[in-house]
Enzyme design. Sequence first.
Site, PDB file in Angstrom:
ATOM      1  N   GLU A  33       0.818  -1.209   0.000  1.00  0.00           N
ATOM      2  CA  GLU A  33       0.000   0.000   0.000  1.00  0.00           C
ATOM      3  C   GLU A  33       0.859   1.270   0.000  1.00  0.00           C
ATOM      4  O   GLU A  33       0.341   2.360  -0.200  1.00  0.00           O
ATOM      5  CB  GLU A  33      -0.938  -0.014   1.218  1.00  0.00           C
ATOM      6  CG  GLU A  33      -1.946  -1.158   1.141  1.00  0.00           C
ATOM      7  CD  GLU A  33      -2.685  -1.398   2.457  1.00  0.00           C
ATOM      8  OE1 GLU A  33      -3.831  -1.832   2.401  1.00  0.00           O
ATOM      9  OE2 GLU A  33      -2.104  -1.151   3.531  1.00  0.00           O
ATOM     10  N   GLY A  48     -12.334  -4.631   1.394  1.00  0.00           N
ATOM     11  CA  GLY A  48     -13.312  -5.531   0.787  1.00  0.00           C
ATOM     12  C   GLY A  48     -14.555  -4.721   0.417  1.00  0.00           C
ATOM     13  O   GLY A  48     -15.015  -3.892   1.205  1.00  0.00           O
ATOM     14  N   MET A 101      -9.494  -2.971   8.100  1.00  0.00           N
ATOM     15  CA  MET A 101      -9.069  -3.328   9.452  1.00  0.00           C
ATOM     16  C   MET A 101      -8.344  -2.218  10.218  1.00  0.00           C
ATOM     17  O   MET A 101      -7.806  -2.481  11.288  1.00  0.00           O
ATOM     18  CB  MET A 101      -8.200  -4.597   9.380  1.00  0.00           C
ATOM     19  CG  MET A 101      -8.939  -5.763   8.737  1.00  0.00           C
ATOM     20  SD  MET A 101      -7.941  -7.245   8.485  1.00  0.00           S
ATOM     21  CE  MET A 101      -7.682  -7.806  10.146  1.00  0.00           C
ATOM     22  N   GLU A 102      -8.334  -1.006   9.678  1.00  0.00           N
ATOM     23  CA  GLU A 102      -7.572   0.063  10.362  1.00  0.00           C
ATOM     24  C   GLU A 102      -8.249   1.437  10.404  1.00  0.00           C
ATOM     25  O   GLU A 102      -7.983   2.234  11.324  1.00  0.00           O
ATOM     26  CB  GLU A 102      -6.187   0.268   9.675  1.00  0.00           C
ATOM     27  CG  GLU A 102      -5.264  -0.917   9.699  1.00  0.00           C
ATOM     28  CD  GLU A 102      -5.556  -1.924   8.592  1.00  0.00           C
ATOM     29  OE1 GLU A 102      -6.218  -1.547   7.591  1.00  0.00           O
ATOM     30  OE2 GLU A 102      -5.147  -3.083   8.736  1.00  0.00           O
ATOM     31  N   ASP A 111     -11.186  -7.080  -3.154  1.00  0.00           N
ATOM     32  CA  ASP A 111     -12.076  -8.252  -3.104  1.00  0.00           C
ATOM     33  C   ASP A 111     -13.468  -7.787  -2.708  1.00  0.00           C
ATOM     34  O   ASP A 111     -13.673  -6.610  -2.418  1.00  0.00           O
ATOM     35  CB  ASP A 111     -11.538  -9.272  -2.094  1.00  0.00           C
ATOM     36  CG  ASP A 111     -11.366  -8.656  -0.709  1.00  0.00           C
ATOM     37  OD1 ASP A 111     -10.258  -8.213  -0.399  1.00  0.00           O
ATOM     38  OD2 ASP A 111     -12.363  -8.569   0.041  1.00  0.00           O
TER      39      ASP A 111
HETATM   40  N1  ADE Z   1      -8.824  -5.609   3.301  1.00  0.00           N
HETATM   41  C1  ADE Z   1      -8.941  -6.059   2.052  1.00  0.00           C
HETATM   42  N2  ADE Z   1      -9.948  -6.924   1.942  1.00  0.00           N
HETATM   43  C2  ADE Z   1     -10.494  -7.036   3.169  1.00  0.00           C
HETATM   44  C3  ADE Z   1     -11.557  -7.801   3.695  1.00  0.00           C
HETATM   45  N3  ADE Z   1     -12.269  -8.615   2.925  1.00  0.00           N
HETATM   46  N4  ADE Z   1     -11.842  -7.685   5.018  1.00  0.00           N
HETATM   47  C4  ADE Z   1     -11.109  -6.854   5.800  1.00  0.00           C
HETATM   48  N5  ADE Z   1     -10.085  -6.124   5.349  1.00  0.00           N
HETATM   49  C5  ADE Z   1      -9.776  -6.206   4.051  1.00  0.00           C
END
Ligand code: ADE
Length: 270
Positions: free
Chosen positions: A43, A109, A211-212, A235
Site C-alpha cells: 500500500e 473488501g 481493518m484500520e 475483493d
Molecule cells: N482488506 C482487504 N480486503 C479485506 C476484507 N475482505 N476484510 C477486511 N479487510 C480487508
Amino acid sequence: MKCKSVIAAILVAIFIPVLLSACAGGNNEAKEYTAIVSAMDNEIEHLLKEADIERVETIAGTQYHIGTLRKQPVIITKAGIGKVRAASCTSAMFNKFQVSRVVFTGIAGGIRDDEHVLDQVIATRLLQHDYGTMSNDGFIWNSGDPGAGYNGGEFYYPDKELTALAYKAAVEVVGKEHVFKGTIATGDQFVASQSYVDKLEKEYDAFACEMEGAAVAVVCEQYEKPFAVIRALSDKADGKAHDSYTDFGDKAGEHSSRIVLKMLEYLGSE
Ligand code: ADE
C-alpha cells in the site's frame, strides 16, 4: 547593567524551554507534514518509489519515512495490520512529529452489488463494526442508549475538505464510475463471508470493510487532526475474498497510492 540582566533573562526564557524540549526528546520539528499511513508494504511501496526520502526514524519497531513527495513534506509509514497497530503507529507519530493532516491509503473488501474489484471507496464516515456488547441476544453494536457510550459503537467523521479532495483525485485517476463515497466499517477481522457483508450493508450502510480506518480516525479525533481514508477494493469480502485479495491486492494498493499522489499535487497548488 540593568539592561544586560533584562537581556539575559529574555535569553534564558527563550532557550531553556527549547533546551528542555530537545533533552526530553520532545517534538522540535519545524516542518508540518502530511502523514500517509497504511497497513501493508504493497500500500506504500509505490509512494516510497516516487518520494525523496531524507531519513527514516523508527519508533517501537515502526518506520517513519520522512521526505518530500510531489513537493509536499510527507511522512510515509506502514502501521501493520489491524486496529491496535494502526492506533499505536498514529499516536506515536503525533507525539514525535508535526503532522498537519493524515491520509490513510490502502485496500478493502467491497460490500455493494454495484461495486467491483479495483473500484475506489472514499470514507465519509467510519465505525468499528466489532465494538459493542456481546449480550444473551447476540452482538449489539449500538444499544441506542446515549449514556452507554462505552458499550456501544459510534461513528467517526473524516475532514470534509480533505475527503472532497480525495474524491476529486479519485475521479480524475480512475473515473467517476469507479469511485464510491460512504461508510467504511473497520474491524479486526478479514471479512470473507457473504452473510456478514449483507449485515454490514444492512445495519451500517457500509460501502467497504477493512481493518484500520476507524482506529486511525479515533486517534485523529483525539489529537484534533484532519484525516481522510481512501481504499481500493481488492475483493468483495465474500467466500472468494482470499483468492481475490491474492490476485488484486497489489494492484489495488497501487491504485490507492496514485490517488494519494494526485491529492498531494492538488495540495501543492492550493
Ligand atoms: N482488506 C482487504 N480486503 C479485506 C476484507 N475482505 N476484510 C477486511 N479487510 C480487508
